[in-house]
Motif scaffolding. Sequence first.
Motif, PDB file in Angstrom:
ATOM      1  N   ARG A 501     -50.277  35.402 -33.234  1.00  0.00           N
ATOM      2  CA  ARG A 501     -50.018  36.831 -32.782  1.00  0.00           C
ATOM      3  C   ARG A 501     -50.433  37.354 -33.713  1.00  0.00           C
ATOM      4  N   PRO A 502     -51.486  39.278 -33.253  1.00  0.00           N
ATOM      5  CA  PRO A 502     -51.713  39.714 -34.075  1.00  0.00           C
ATOM      6  C   PRO A 502     -50.249  40.291 -35.475  1.00  0.00           C
ATOM      7  N   GLN A 503     -51.147  40.693 -36.663  1.00  0.00           N
ATOM      8  CA  GLN A 503     -49.541  41.359 -37.542  1.00  0.00           C
ATOM      9  C   GLN A 503     -48.631  42.553 -37.258  1.00  0.00           C
ATOM     10  N   THR A 504     -49.910  43.302 -36.548  1.00  0.00           N
ATOM     11  CA  THR A 504     -49.941  44.173 -35.854  1.00  0.00           C
ATOM     12  C   THR A 504     -48.511  44.200 -35.298  1.00  0.00           C
ATOM     13  N   SER A 505     -48.448  43.014 -34.385  1.00  0.00           N
ATOM     14  CA  SER A 505     -47.665  43.199 -32.790  1.00  0.00           C
ATOM     15  C   SER A 505     -46.020  43.144 -33.533  1.00  0.00           C
ATOM     16  N   GLY A 506     -45.626  43.336 -35.016  1.00  0.00           N
ATOM     17  CA  GLY A 506     -44.330  43.762 -35.475  1.00  0.00           C
ATOM     18  C   GLY A 506     -43.372  41.999 -35.296  1.00  0.00           C
ATOM     19  N   ALA A 507     -42.964  42.335 -36.223  1.00  0.00           N
ATOM     20  CA  ALA A 507     -41.332  40.944 -36.692  1.00  0.00           C
ATOM     21  C   ALA A 507     -41.316  41.141 -34.920  1.00  0.00           C
ATOM     22  N   ARG A 508     -40.109  42.436 -34.319  1.00  0.00           N
ATOM     23  CA  ARG A 508     -39.730  41.881 -33.158  1.00  0.00           C
ATOM     24  C   ARG A 508     -40.069  40.733 -32.257  1.00  0.00           C
ATOM     25  N   HIS A 509     -41.398  41.224 -32.496  1.00  0.00           N
ATOM     26  CA  HIS A 509     -41.993  40.334 -31.131  1.00  0.00           C
ATOM     27  C   HIS A 509     -42.125  38.636 -31.333  1.00  0.00           C
ATOM     28  N   THR A 510     -42.117  38.705 -32.762  1.00  0.00           N
ATOM     29  CA  THR A 510     -42.293  37.176 -33.294  1.00  0.00           C
ATOM     30  C   THR A 510     -41.265  35.966 -33.300  1.00  0.00           C
ATOM     31  N   MET A 511     -41.843  35.140 -32.502  1.00  0.00           N
ATOM     32  CA  MET A 511     -40.144  34.083 -31.939  1.00  0.00           C
ATOM     33  C   MET A 511     -39.900  33.507 -33.694  1.00  0.00           C
ATOM     34  N   HIS A 512     -38.793  32.850 -33.467  1.00  0.00           N
ATOM     35  CA  HIS A 512     -38.035  32.528 -34.225  1.00  0.00           C
ATOM     36  C   HIS A 512     -38.988  30.625 -34.475  1.00  0.00           C
ATOM     37  N   PHE A 513     -39.515  30.809 -36.180  1.00  0.00           N
ATOM     38  CA  PHE A 513     -40.561  29.728 -36.770  1.00  0.00           C
ATOM     39  C   PHE A 513     -39.264  27.657 -36.211  1.00  0.00           C
ATOM     40  N   ALA A 514     -38.365  27.962 -36.146  1.00  0.00           N
ATOM     41  CA  ALA A 514     -37.781  26.848 -35.419  1.00  0.00           C
ATOM     42  C   ALA A 514     -37.619  26.726 -33.987  1.00  0.00           C
ATOM     43  N   LEU A 515     -38.240  27.830 -33.162  1.00  0.00           N
ATOM     44  CA  LEU A 515     -38.605  27.402 -31.932  1.00  0.00           C
ATOM     45  C   LEU A 515     -40.012  27.308 -31.444  1.00  0.00           C
ATOM     46  N   GLY A 516     -40.548  26.232 -30.125  1.00  0.00           N
ATOM     47  CA  GLY A 516     -41.411  26.165 -30.257  1.00  0.00           C
ATOM     48  C   GLY A 516     -42.004  25.215 -30.819  1.00  0.00           C
ATOM     49  N   GLY A 517     -43.280  24.902 -30.570  1.00  0.00           N
ATOM     50  CA  GLY A 517     -44.262  23.433 -30.430  1.00  0.00           C
ATOM     51  C   GLY A 517     -45.257  24.065 -32.014  1.00  0.00           C
ATOM     52  N   ILE A 518     -46.249  23.386 -32.608  1.00  0.00           N
ATOM     53  CA  ILE A 518     -47.418  22.926 -32.938  1.00  0.00           C
ATOM     54  C   ILE A 518     -48.155  24.152 -32.660  1.00  0.00           C
ATOM     55  N   PRO A 519     -49.185  25.286 -33.058  1.00  0.00           N
ATOM     56  CA  PRO A 519     -49.979  25.562 -32.523  1.00  0.00           C
ATOM     57  C   PRO A 519     -51.275  24.493 -32.237  1.00  0.00           C
ATOM     58  N   LEU A 520     -51.594  24.577 -31.008  1.00  0.00           N
ATOM     59  CA  LEU A 520     -52.900  23.313 -30.272  1.00  0.00           C
ATOM     60  C   LEU A 520     -54.421  23.534 -31.393  1.00  0.00           C
ATOM     61  N   PHE A 521     -54.527  24.519 -31.560  1.00  0.00           N
ATOM     62  CA  PHE A 521     -55.607  24.921 -32.100  1.00  0.00           C
ATOM     63  C   PHE A 521     -55.523  25.945 -33.129  1.00  0.00           C
ATOM     64  N   LYS A 522     -56.437  25.453 -34.709  1.00  0.00           N
ATOM     65  CA  LYS A 522     -56.315  26.399 -35.513  1.00  0.00           C
ATOM     66  C   LYS A 522     -58.092  27.044 -35.683  1.00  0.00           C
ATOM     67  N   PRO A 523     -57.548  27.988 -35.514  1.00  0.00           N
ATOM     68  CA  PRO A 523     -56.678  29.345 -35.865  1.00  0.00           C
ATOM     69  C   PRO A 523     -56.105  29.186 -34.107  1.00  0.00           C
ATOM     70  N   PRO A 524     -54.878  29.871 -34.259  1.00  0.00           N
ATOM     71  CA  PRO A 524     -53.972  29.986 -32.588  1.00  0.00           C
ATOM     72  C   PRO A 524     -55.161  30.264 -32.013  1.00  0.00           C
ATOM     73  N   ARG A 525     -54.832  29.747 -30.652  1.00  0.00           N
ATOM     74  CA  ARG A 525     -55.636  30.461 -29.227  1.00  0.00           C
ATOM     75  C   ARG A 525     -54.861  31.374 -28.171  1.00  0.00           C
ATOM     76  N   SER A 526     -54.620  32.049 -27.731  1.00  0.00           N
ATOM     77  CA  SER A 526     -53.840  32.272 -26.844  1.00  0.00           C
ATOM     78  C   SER A 526     -54.508  32.058 -25.421  1.00  0.00           C
ATOM     79  N   TYR A 527     -53.473  31.519 -24.202  1.00  0.00           N
ATOM     80  CA  TYR A 527     -53.840  31.260 -22.952  1.00  0.00           C
ATOM     81  C   TYR A 527     -55.095  31.572 -22.753  1.00  0.00           C
ATOM     82  N   ASN A 528     -55.144  33.005 -22.341  1.00  0.00           N
ATOM     83  CA  ASN A 528     -55.708  33.799 -22.044  1.00  0.00           C
ATOM     84  C   ASN A 528     -56.959  33.447 -22.018  1.00  0.00           C
ATOM     85  N   GLN A 529     -57.525  33.264 -24.424  1.00  0.00           N
ATOM     86  CA  GLN A 529     -58.552  33.161 -24.629  1.00  0.00           C
ATOM     87  C   GLN A 529     -59.089  31.653 -24.423  1.00  0.00           C
TER      88      GLN A 529
END
Length: 637
Positions: A501-529
């Motif tokens: 996510r863009p850095q401007t989205s704020g910490a409240r919109h960022t998941m905890h680092f222990a949740l989820g998996g590794i981003p499939l792409f580098k740099p990460p791409r969203s589903y819409n992209q």
Amino acid sequence: MHDLAMQLAVIGVAGIASQWLAWRFQIPAIVMLLGVGLLFGPVTGLMNPRADFGELYTPLVSTAVAIILFEGGLTLNFREIRETSTAVRRVVLVSGPMVWIMTAITAHYVGAMSWPVSIILGALLVVTGPTVIMPLLRHARLRPRPASMLRWEAILNDPVGALFAVVSFEVYLVLRGAHDAENLFFTTILALVVAVAGGIIAGRTLARFFTHGHAPEYLKAPILLAVVVAMNAVTNLLLEEAGLLTVTVMGVTMANARLASLNELRRFKETITVLLVSGLFIILTASLQRSVILSLEWRVVAFLVMVLVVIRPIAIFVSTIGAGLEFKERLLVSWIAPRGIVAVAVAGLFGATLSRYGLPDADRMVAYTFAVVAATIILHGFTLQPLARILDLRVTNRPGILIVGASRFSIALAQRLKAQNVPVLIADSNWSHISEARLAEVEVWFGEILSEEAHHSLDLSRFDHMIAATDNDAYNALVCTDFGAEIGRSEVFQISSATGRPQTSGARHTMHFALGGIPLFKPPRSYNQVRDHVIDGWAFQATRLSEEFGIKEFHDTRPDETLPILWIRPSQEIIFAAAEGAGEPGPGDTIVSFGPPRAERDQEKIVRGTLTEREARRERARKTGEEVSTKQAEGTS
């Protein structure tokens, strides 16, 4: 080494180091633990846990075995044996007594042992040892049916075989006048009733206790551990080793209760079990006396041959007649029967007592038990995987990928992986999405991947990696978090994680680092992209690298937007580009990449002066996704 604290530290470090080395070099962990125990004990005399631990030795071993059997019971869900329930019942109820009787006869006539010792030894060798079977199954990747057979037999037979041995021992004491026959009969019946009924009641009570919120999450595992130890000890007051049956029944009862926190409890118990198995095998093996091992003579070889290639196959093939198993499954199960901790522990306990009663061959019973345990661990440990491969009973010979979410992107990726002979399966709960994948001739699983049904009917041992590719970021993270514990946290990937996510989205919109998996792409791409890329004509390509056409040439001949996803090594190992420490692909590796359509790539190369108009027309005539050969690569360099 008589300092108990130092001895425990050495045993703990050596046990876990053996487990890690076994994982690193893909060899059975039990074999390494057996070798370490022999080195510490009979070979060097560095330690003798039986003598050093004193009176604590027997209760500590008994309690540890009880915890291991309970953890094994937690893995036994009745839904897993819908196809093998008949075979499992027959193996436990018919094959077990047959092995007992035939082994006792063999011990008497081949091993030249007295009848009391032979009967007790026959009962001990009924067990097949979950402490050995579980690591072997984890490494062998068997198909569900034979794996389920071996797992259920090992866990159920351990307490049954121990009870056979206890009853045989008590009957011998009655015949010598040390016990009263009526008292033994009453005690045995009472112990069996308490073991079965007590295990069921304790399991259901704990399940209700946890379900109704009477215990906080952080206390559930400690409460469970305390109850297991207590139930084992209480039942053992009635009849020695009957507590093993109690905790096994208790584990199976809880495994089949609808308990939301069961997975967390199972993981905690599995961690403890790995520690206990590692330590116990070293302790029990190190406790063997060198004189006992040296007492083995030529008769033990004949005894081993009879037990491994005559008694076990006869018992399995007879008991599974008409049970619905294929011949090759019966053949595999008839060979794989490694003995483990329970056999050695109970043999040591009874051997010392029988020696005090003046039976000269009691020590030989311990030696024979150890010989069977060592031989089966080594033979079955090293032959299970090759035999399963020969009989075509392995799930797959190469790592596979589970994709959650059927979309144009994931279907195209699955088709490309399938073309590279990579086992791949797409799971989705949307029938229209699944239908598109089926039309593309991709293997699918229709249903909710997080459901209990998925965990029982979907064989996860087929897959070494997972990609969560739905349009819901939170759901992708939930799937990766749930399956990360089983597949591996470093092997679960997702489209669009919070890190993208863009850095401007704020910490409240960022998941905890222990949740989820590794981003499939580098740099990460969203589903819409990713969806937009597919609409724009982006496609997957598989490109094999060589000495002449390496990773530099790969990047030079493709636009900057091209995204390498993974590469497949000649050994069939799959490396994801986004994984930490992935490095770079080398000669012989096949890169699977996601990039713009060929016409766009050609135009970009023309602008960069690396491709003529004539070459561009020739390239456009080729099929999209064609594998680049060395000669083609030289033509575009």
